[in-house]
Scaffold this motif. Structure first.
Motif, PDB file in Angstrom:
ATOM      1  N   ALA A  63       0.830  -1.203   0.000  1.00 16.60           N
ATOM      2  CA  ALA A  63       0.000   0.000   0.000  1.00 16.60           C
ATOM      3  C   ALA A  63       0.866   1.254   0.000  1.00 16.60           C
ATOM      4  O   ALA A  63       0.550   2.242  -0.672  1.00 16.60           O
ATOM      5  N   GLY A  64       1.975   1.192   0.749  1.00 16.92           N
ATOM      6  CA  GLY A  64       2.882   2.331   0.771  1.00 16.92           C
ATOM      7  C   GLY A  64       3.562   2.570  -0.562  1.00 16.92           C
ATOM      8  O   GLY A  64       3.988   3.686  -0.866  1.00 16.92           O
ATOM      9  N   LEU A 168      -3.543 -17.463   6.226  1.00 16.12           N
ATOM     10  CA  LEU A 168      -3.057 -16.383   7.082  1.00 16.12           C
ATOM     11  C   LEU A 168      -2.361 -15.291   6.275  1.00 16.12           C
ATOM     12  O   LEU A 168      -2.524 -14.101   6.550  1.00 16.12           O
ATOM     13  N   TRP A 169      -1.574 -15.692   5.288  1.00 14.45           N
ATOM     14  CA  TRP A 169      -0.848 -14.704   4.485  1.00 14.45           C
ATOM     15  C   TRP A 169      -1.817 -13.769   3.775  1.00 14.45           C
ATOM     16  O   TRP A 169      -1.626 -12.555   3.753  1.00 14.45           O
ATOM     17  N   ASN A 170      -2.855 -14.331   3.202  1.00 21.31           N
ATOM     18  CA  ASN A 170      -3.821 -13.497   2.481  1.00 21.31           C
ATOM     19  C   ASN A 170      -4.667 -12.659   3.431  1.00 21.31           C
ATOM     20  O   ASN A 170      -4.989 -11.506   3.132  1.00 21.31           O
ATOM     21  N   LEU A 171      -5.019 -13.219   4.574  1.00 22.94           N
ATOM     22  CA  LEU A 171      -5.793 -12.466   5.556  1.00 22.94           C
ATOM     23  C   LEU A 171      -4.997 -11.298   6.111  1.00 22.94           C
ATOM     24  O   LEU A 171      -5.500 -10.168   6.191  1.00 22.94           O
ATOM     25  N   THR A 172      -3.750 -11.548   6.485  1.00 23.36           N
ATOM     26  CA  THR A 172      -2.929 -10.475   7.053  1.00 23.36           C
ATOM     27  C   THR A 172      -2.514  -9.465   5.979  1.00 23.36           C
ATOM     28  O   THR A 172      -2.288  -8.294   6.285  1.00 23.36           O
ATOM     29  N   THR A 173      -2.410  -9.911   4.731  1.00 22.94           N
ATOM     30  CA  THR A 173      -2.163  -8.949   3.641  1.00 22.94           C
ATOM     31  C   THR A 173      -3.305  -7.949   3.551  1.00 22.94           C
ATOM     32  O   THR A 173      -3.088  -6.734   3.428  1.00 22.94           O
ATOM     33  N   LEU A 174      -4.524  -8.459   3.609  1.00 25.99           N
ATOM     34  CA  LEU A 174      -5.704  -7.590   3.568  1.00 25.99           C
ATOM     35  C   LEU A 174      -5.706  -6.624   4.747  1.00 25.99           C
ATOM     36  O   LEU A 174      -5.934  -5.415   4.582  1.00 25.99           O
ATOM     37  N   LEU A 175      -5.432  -7.143   5.943  1.00 22.73           N
ATOM     38  CA  LEU A 175      -5.422  -6.293   7.135  1.00 22.73           C
ATOM     39  C   LEU A 175      -4.312  -5.250   7.056  1.00 22.73           C
ATOM     40  O   LEU A 175      -4.503  -4.090   7.440  1.00 22.73           O
ATOM     41  N   GLY A 176      -3.157  -5.643   6.543  1.00 22.35           N
ATOM     42  CA  GLY A 176      -2.046  -4.694   6.423  1.00 22.35           C
ATOM     43  C   GLY A 176      -2.347  -3.591   5.432  1.00 22.35           C
ATOM     44  O   GLY A 176      -2.047  -2.420   5.682  1.00 22.35           O
ATOM     45  N   ALA A 177      -2.957  -3.950   4.300  1.00 24.88           N
ATOM     46  CA  ALA A 177      -3.297  -2.939   3.298  1.00 24.88           C
ATOM     47  C   ALA A 177      -4.363  -1.987   3.822  1.00 24.88           C
ATOM     48  O   ALA A 177      -4.288  -0.767   3.611  1.00 24.88           O
ATOM     49  N   LEU A 178      -5.364  -2.536   4.514  1.00 24.89           N
ATOM     50  CA  LEU A 178      -6.404  -1.674   5.098  1.00 24.89           C
ATOM     51  C   LEU A 178      -5.819  -0.781   6.191  1.00 24.89           C
ATOM     52  O   LEU A 178      -6.158   0.397   6.292  1.00 24.89           O
ATOM     53  N   GLY A 179      -4.924  -1.330   6.985  1.00 22.71           N
ATOM     54  CA  GLY A 179      -4.292  -0.541   8.037  1.00 22.71           C
ATOM     55  C   GLY A 179      -3.436   0.568   7.484  1.00 22.71           C
ATOM     56  O   GLY A 179      -3.417   1.685   8.019  1.00 22.71           O
ATOM     57  N   ALA A 180      -2.736   0.292   6.376  1.00 23.26           N
ATOM     58  CA  ALA A 180      -1.887   1.313   5.771  1.00 23.26           C
ATOM     59  C   ALA A 180      -2.724   2.460   5.234  1.00 23.26           C
ATOM     60  O   ALA A 180      -2.340   3.632   5.330  1.00 23.26           O
ATOM     61  N   GLU A 181      -3.886   2.131   4.659  1.00 28.11           N
ATOM     62  CA  GLU A 181      -4.771   3.180   4.157  1.00 28.11           C
ATOM     63  C   GLU A 181      -5.290   4.046   5.306  1.00 28.11           C
ATOM     64  O   GLU A 181      -5.437   5.256   5.175  1.00 28.11           O
TER      65      GLU A 181
END
Length: 261
Positions: A63-64, A168-181
């Motif tokens: 996201a960054g 887990l990788w796909n779930l945490t990817t989603l959470l990381g991208a949402l968190g970055a936004e």
């Protein structure tokens, strides 16, 4: 130890030494005792959970780098190899050409093809399952599968590790991208360094021999040395020359030693 007893009817001496295995079932061709399913699953879950949580760092880094939420999640769903994903978004974040960034990620991912050759023999999966299993052929699933003493345990370890890590990788990817936004500028929080940090953490345990350490060291020197003078993404490709250079040097040294002898 051999045991001899007298036959109760004839008085003849007979040998009662066991001829079969004294312990539990052995794995064919391995000589090791079969592990319990719970032990295999426990190891697989440990690896899957530990590495799967790193997807959060990838989501933040992607996201960054300017990728959208959909693009970030698509990379984890379809590519699913952490080193290549981090290399791709890292090059894009540095302003690299998308084709150059993709080429660097591709070269990093070619190692999975060699893993697949070994796992194909070990797992011996039916034809219809191979295309699906190929998606999970990565460092972690290969390591867990190869550590097992028999084919059944290898299949279980590969499946449990792949499933846990993929989810887990796909779930945490989603959470990381949402968190970055939600955070906005990731560089202001220092989260832009998460990707390289995780990449190094995944790479370091694999450098076990002198040759591997020398190759990694030369690759780092090439990458960092050329970073100021080459476009983003190109230093990664040039650093790949470290491997053939080290192999050439080792071959030349071996030939010299043979000549001296």
């Amino acid at each position: 130890m051999a045991e001899q007893t007298a036959h109760p009817a004839t008085g003849q001496i007979r040998d009662d030494t066991p001829t079969g295995p004294a312990e539990g079932p052995r794995a064919a061709g391995t000589g090791g005792a079969r592990r319990s399913d719970s032990a295999v699953v426990r190891d697989a879950l440990g690896v899957g959970v530990a590495v799967g949580l790193s997807g959060f760092a990838f989501g933040v880094t992607s996201a960054g780098a300017g990728l959208t939420l959909l693009q970030t999640c698509a990379l984890s769903l379809l590519v699913f190899t952490g080193a290549s994903q981090f290399a791709l978004v890292g090059a894009l974040a540095g302003g690299g050409n998308p084709f150059t960034a993709a080429a660097g990620a591709f070269f990093l991912g070619t190692r999975n093809a060699f893993y697949g050759l070994r796992l194909s023999q070990l797992l011996a999966l039916p034809g219809f399952a191979k295309p699906f299993a190929a998606q999970w052929v990565i460092d972690e699933t290969t390591a867990v599968a190869l550590a097992q003493p028999d084919r059944r345990s290898a299949r279980l370890g590969f499946t449990a590790t792949g499933l846990t890590l993929y989810v887990l990788w796909n779930l945490t990817t989603l959470l990381g991208a949402l968190g970055a936004e939600a955070l906005g500028d990731t560089a202001a929080w220092g989260l832009d360094a998460a990707g390289p940090a995780v990449f190094l953490a995944l790479l370091a345990p694999m450098l076990k021999t002198t040759t591997e350490r020398a190759t990694a060291g030369i690759a780092v020197l090439l990458g960092l040395g050329l970073l100021p003078v080459l476009p983003a993404g190109v230093p990664v490709l040039v650093s790949a020359l470290a491997a053939p250079a080290v192999l050439w040097f080792r071959g030349r040294r071996a030939r010299k030693e043979e000549t001296v002898r």
